[in-house]
Design a protein around this motif. Structure first.
Motif, PDB file in Angstrom:
ATOM      1  N   GLY A   8       0.817  -1.209   0.000  1.00  0.00           N
ATOM      2  CA  GLY A   8       0.000   0.000   0.000  1.00  0.00           C
ATOM      3  C   GLY A   8       0.849   1.256   0.000  1.00  0.00           C
ATOM      4  O   GLY A   8       0.552   2.230  -0.710  1.00  0.00           O
ATOM      5  N   LEU A   9       1.917   1.265   0.757  1.00  0.00           N
ATOM      6  CA  LEU A   9       2.818   2.416   0.801  1.00  0.00           C
ATOM      7  C   LEU A   9       3.518   2.624  -0.540  1.00  0.00           C
ATOM      8  O   LEU A   9       3.625   3.761  -1.023  1.00  0.00           O
ATOM      9  N   ILE A  10       3.950   1.550  -1.169  1.00  0.00           N
ATOM     10  CA  ILE A  10       4.608   1.660  -2.470  1.00  0.00           C
ATOM     11  C   ILE A  10       3.634   2.197  -3.519  1.00  0.00           C
ATOM     12  O   ILE A  10       3.971   3.095  -4.297  1.00  0.00           O
ATOM     13  N   ILE A  11       2.414   1.675  -3.541  1.00  0.00           N
ATOM     14  CA  ILE A  11       1.406   2.159  -4.490  1.00  0.00           C
ATOM     15  C   ILE A  11       1.098   3.622  -4.238  1.00  0.00           C
ATOM     16  O   ILE A  11       0.988   4.424  -5.176  1.00  0.00           O
ATOM     17  N   PHE A  12       0.985   4.005  -2.983  1.00  0.00           N
ATOM     18  CA  PHE A  12       0.717   5.405  -2.640  1.00  0.00           C
ATOM     19  C   PHE A  12       1.850   6.313  -3.117  1.00  0.00           C
ATOM     20  O   PHE A  12       1.608   7.370  -3.706  1.00  0.00           O
ATOM     21  N   LEU A  13       3.082   5.904  -2.878  1.00  0.00           N
ATOM     22  CA  LEU A  13       4.224   6.727  -3.287  1.00  0.00           C
ATOM     23  C   LEU A  13       4.327   6.852  -4.802  1.00  0.00           C
ATOM     24  O   LEU A  13       4.627   7.924  -5.326  1.00  0.00           O
ATOM     25  N   PHE A  14       4.074   5.761  -5.542  1.00  0.00           N
ATOM     26  CA  PHE A  14       4.115   5.842  -6.994  1.00  0.00           C
ATOM     27  C   PHE A  14       2.994   6.706  -7.545  1.00  0.00           C
ATOM     28  O   PHE A  14       3.184   7.425  -8.517  1.00  0.00           O
ATOM     29  N   SER A  15       1.814   6.630  -6.923  1.00  0.00           N
ATOM     30  CA  SER A  15       0.702   7.444  -7.415  1.00  0.00           C
ATOM     31  C   SER A  15       0.955   8.932  -7.149  1.00  0.00           C
ATOM     32  O   SER A  15       0.570   9.788  -7.934  1.00  0.00           O
TER      33      SER A  15
ATOM     34  N   ARG B 221       2.203  12.224 -10.474  1.00  0.00           N
ATOM     35  CA  ARG B 221       1.440  13.444 -10.758  1.00  0.00           C
ATOM     36  C   ARG B 221       2.365  14.591 -11.132  1.00  0.00           C
ATOM     37  O   ARG B 221       3.406  14.794 -10.541  1.00  0.00           O
ATOM     38  N   LYS B 222       1.940  15.343 -12.106  1.00  0.00           N
ATOM     39  CA  LYS B 222       2.663  16.564 -12.457  1.00  0.00           C
ATOM     40  C   LYS B 222       1.667  17.705 -12.442  1.00  0.00           C
ATOM     41  O   LYS B 222       0.878  17.868 -13.364  1.00  0.00           O
ATOM     42  N   ASP B 223       1.697  18.479 -11.372  1.00  0.00           N
ATOM     43  CA  ASP B 223       0.743  19.583 -11.213  1.00  0.00           C
ATOM     44  C   ASP B 223       1.241  20.843 -11.863  1.00  0.00           C
ATOM     45  O   ASP B 223       2.352  21.191 -11.929  1.00  0.00           O
TER      46      ASP B 223
END
Length: 56
Positions: free
Chosen positions: A43-50, A54-56
């Protein structure tokens, strides 16, 4: 007094429980702990990759 109580509890448990039950309980606890840790890390890895994608 405290030492006598702890020794009597250990003696009681060693008489009433078989070693296979104790080892089985330890492995079950280890399996659940491992599964929870793996889920948290994924879950932490998926969160960090998501967040990193992002490019705001």
């Amino acid at each position: 007094m405290n030492r006598i109580l702890s020794l009597s509890i250990i003696a009681f448990l060693s008489i009433t429980l078989s070693s296979c039950e104790i080892v089985g309980g330890i492995f079950k606890a280890g399996v659940w702990t491992g599964l929870i840790l793996v889920a948290l890390v994924l879950g932490l890895i998926i969160f960090l990759f998501s967040r990193g994608g992002r490019k705001d």
